[in-house]
Write an enzyme that holds these catalytic residues in place. Structure first.
Site, mmCIF file in Angstrom:
data_model
loop_
_atom_site.group_PDB
_atom_site.id
_atom_site.type_symbol
_atom_site.label_atom_id
_atom_site.label_comp_id
_atom_site.label_asym_id
_atom_site.label_seq_id
_atom_site.Cartn_x
_atom_site.Cartn_y
_atom_site.Cartn_z
ATOM 1 C CB SER A 32 -0.841 -0.002 1.285
ATOM 2 O OG SER A 32 -1.461 1.243 1.500
ATOM 3 C CE1 TYR A 90 -4.374 -1.926 5.259
ATOM 4 C CE2 TYR A 90 -3.353 0.174 4.678
ATOM 5 C CZ TYR A 90 -3.990 -1.000 4.302
ATOM 6 O OH TYR A 90 -4.222 -1.256 2.976
HETATM 7 P P1 NAI Z 1 -11.715 -5.925 0.005
HETATM 8 O O1 NAI Z 1 -12.147 -5.875 1.425
HETATM 9 O O2 NAI Z 1 -12.637 -5.522 -1.085
HETATM 10 O O3 NAI Z 1 -11.143 -7.373 -0.332
HETATM 11 C C1 NAI Z 1 -10.300 -8.050 0.573
HETATM 12 C C2 NAI Z 1 -10.524 -9.542 0.408
HETATM 13 O O4 NAI Z 1 -9.642 -10.227 1.315
HETATM 14 C C3 NAI Z 1 -11.952 -9.978 0.764
HETATM 15 O O5 NAI Z 1 -12.471 -10.806 -0.260
HETATM 16 C C4 NAI Z 1 -11.786 -10.734 2.069
HETATM 17 O O6 NAI Z 1 -12.730 -11.774 2.237
HETATM 18 C C5 NAI Z 1 -10.373 -11.281 1.911
HETATM 19 N N1 NAI Z 1 -9.791 -11.666 3.195
HETATM 20 C C6 NAI Z 1 -9.824 -10.972 4.358
HETATM 21 N N2 NAI Z 1 -9.228 -11.709 5.327
HETATM 22 C C7 NAI Z 1 -8.816 -12.863 4.758
HETATM 23 C C8 NAI Z 1 -8.143 -14.010 5.231
HETATM 24 N N3 NAI Z 1 -7.788 -14.144 6.529
HETATM 25 N N4 NAI Z 1 -7.870 -15.016 4.364
HETATM 26 C C9 NAI Z 1 -8.233 -14.923 3.059
HETATM 27 N N5 NAI Z 1 -8.895 -13.865 2.551
HETATM 28 C C10 NAI Z 1 -9.173 -12.852 3.393
HETATM 29 O O7 NAI Z 1 -10.385 -5.027 -0.029
HETATM 30 P P2 NAI Z 1 -9.508 -4.407 -1.222
HETATM 31 O O8 NAI Z 1 -9.665 -2.955 -1.157
HETATM 32 O O9 NAI Z 1 -9.708 -5.141 -2.472
HETATM 33 O O10 NAI Z 1 -8.047 -4.738 -0.628
HETATM 34 C C11 NAI Z 1 -7.204 -5.739 -1.164
HETATM 35 C C12 NAI Z 1 -5.805 -5.461 -0.666
HETATM 36 O O11 NAI Z 1 -5.388 -4.174 -1.136
HETATM 37 C C13 NAI Z 1 -5.641 -5.438 0.836
HETATM 38 O O12 NAI Z 1 -4.405 -6.063 1.186
HETATM 39 C C14 NAI Z 1 -5.596 -3.953 1.158
HETATM 40 O O13 NAI Z 1 -4.903 -3.683 2.342
HETATM 41 C C15 NAI Z 1 -4.884 -3.430 -0.066
HETATM 42 N N6 NAI Z 1 -5.061 -2.012 -0.349
HETATM 43 C C16 NAI Z 1 -6.299 -1.493 -0.612
HETATM 44 C C17 NAI Z 1 -6.436 -0.155 -0.908
HETATM 45 C C18 NAI Z 1 -7.764 0.477 -1.201
HETATM 46 O O14 NAI Z 1 -7.826 1.720 -1.253
HETATM 47 N N7 NAI Z 1 -8.825 -0.261 -1.422
HETATM 48 C C19 NAI Z 1 -5.265 0.732 -0.945
HETATM 49 C C20 NAI Z 1 -4.018 0.081 -0.705
HETATM 50 C C21 NAI Z 1 -3.933 -1.250 -0.420
#
Ligand code: NAI
Length: 254
Positions: free
Chosen positions: A145, A158
């Site tokens: 991130s 985080y």
């Molecule tokens: P999201 O919440 O839409 O998707 C995250 C996914 O990870 C979900 O499907 C969830 O079920 C899964 N997950 C959570 N805990 C889990 C576990 N213990 N085992 C397996 N799966 C698990 O979030 P998003 O936004 O798509 O985030 C994806 C990645 O991108 C994360 O690592 C987040 O920190 C990172 N990120 C997101 C940003 C944003 O602005 N949306 C910015 C920078 C990084």
């Protein structure tokens, strides 16, 4: 990227039930990859796999908690058992925290964040690399991130977890470069996903100030991250390893 750039290749994607992971899964499938959809969320994960199949691609869903070693090993094993190899991996599953000053944040959140965002990425790389060593190479991308590059007020835990992802990425890249395994991170700015929608619901009026933090004048979309991940996984980036690719509309340069 040309059509079917990943034909015959197999990619494991964690967090592929939602947001960035789901978008990257669809993009890999469009380029001909066999996609292993790994997520703790069963119904939504199965839906990602079904959507890929409906679009004529190849996918399986494996229910995976990235913080559990046996689950991660089973996901890698399923990729190999189903498709014969593991060429690429996108270690992306992660959780966010509520806005909170460090002195007010709690130990349970610290432990949970480290278990998923840090141990999860470490476990995935451990088992993926073991398989890639058997095959003679592979390409791994971890989701860090902008909070892995700079501090994040009110998101200290985080930010610590994402700085740790950067440390894992750099170390693994240096260790396994000569074995044909490249390891990079993507460092997204603020991307429109369900994770962001949840944060916006908690903080009314936050969106405008988020947009102002991106000199490009908008928030990121899932496709912005997907094209970066596919490039890092492809042979087009064959001399790029140990890199943290900011996909952030210049957020971290000002
Ligand atoms: P999201 O919440 O839409 O998707 C995250 C996914 O990870 C979900 O499907 C969830 O079920 C899964 N997950 C959570 N805990 C889990 C576990 N213990 N085992 C397996 N799966 C698990 O979030 P998003 O936004 O798509 O985030 C994806 C990645 O991108 C994360 O690592 C987040 O920190 C990172 N990120 C997101 C940003 C944003 O602005 N949306 C910015 C920078 C990084």
């Amino acid at each position: 990227m040309g059509n079917q750039a990943f034909a015959g290749k197999t990619v494991l994607i964690t967090g592929a039930a939602s947001g960035i992971g789901r978008g990257v899964a669809m993009a890999f499938a469009q380029e001909g990859a066999n996609v292993v959809v790994a997520d703790i969320a069963v119904a939504a994960g199965e839906e990602t796999a079904k959507d890929i199949l409906r679009a004529g691609g190849q996918a399986i869903f494996v229910r995976t908690d990235v913080a559990v070693a046996a689950d991660v090993k089973a996901a890698v094993d399923a990729a190999v058992a189903t498709y014969g190899a593991l060429d690429c991996a996108f270690n992306n599953a992660g959780i966010e925290e509520e806005h909170q000053r460090l002195a007010d944040s709690d130990e349970a959140m610290f432990d949970r964040m480290m278990a998923i965002n840090v141990k999860g990425v470490w476990l995935c790389m451990k088992h993926e690399i073991a398989q890639m060593l058997k095959q003679g190479g592979g390409s791994i991308v971890n989701t860090a991130s902008v909070a892995g590059l700079i501090g994040a007020p009110k998101h200290a835990i985080y930010a610590a977890s994402k700085h740790a992802v950067v440390g894992l990425t750099k170390s693994a890249a240096a260790e396994y470069g000569k074995k044909g395994i490249r390891v990079n991170s993507v460092c997204p700015g603020v991307i429109r996903t369900p994770m962001l929608e949840r944060a916006l619901e908690r903080e009314a009026g936050w969106e405008e100030s988020l947009v102002r933090m991106h000199p490009i004048g908008r928030l990121g979309e899932v496709d912005d991250v997907a094209s970066a991940v596919l490039w890092l996984c492809s042979d087009a980036s064959s001399f790029v390893t140990g890199h943290q690719l900011a996909v952030d509309g210049a957020m971290t340069v000002v």
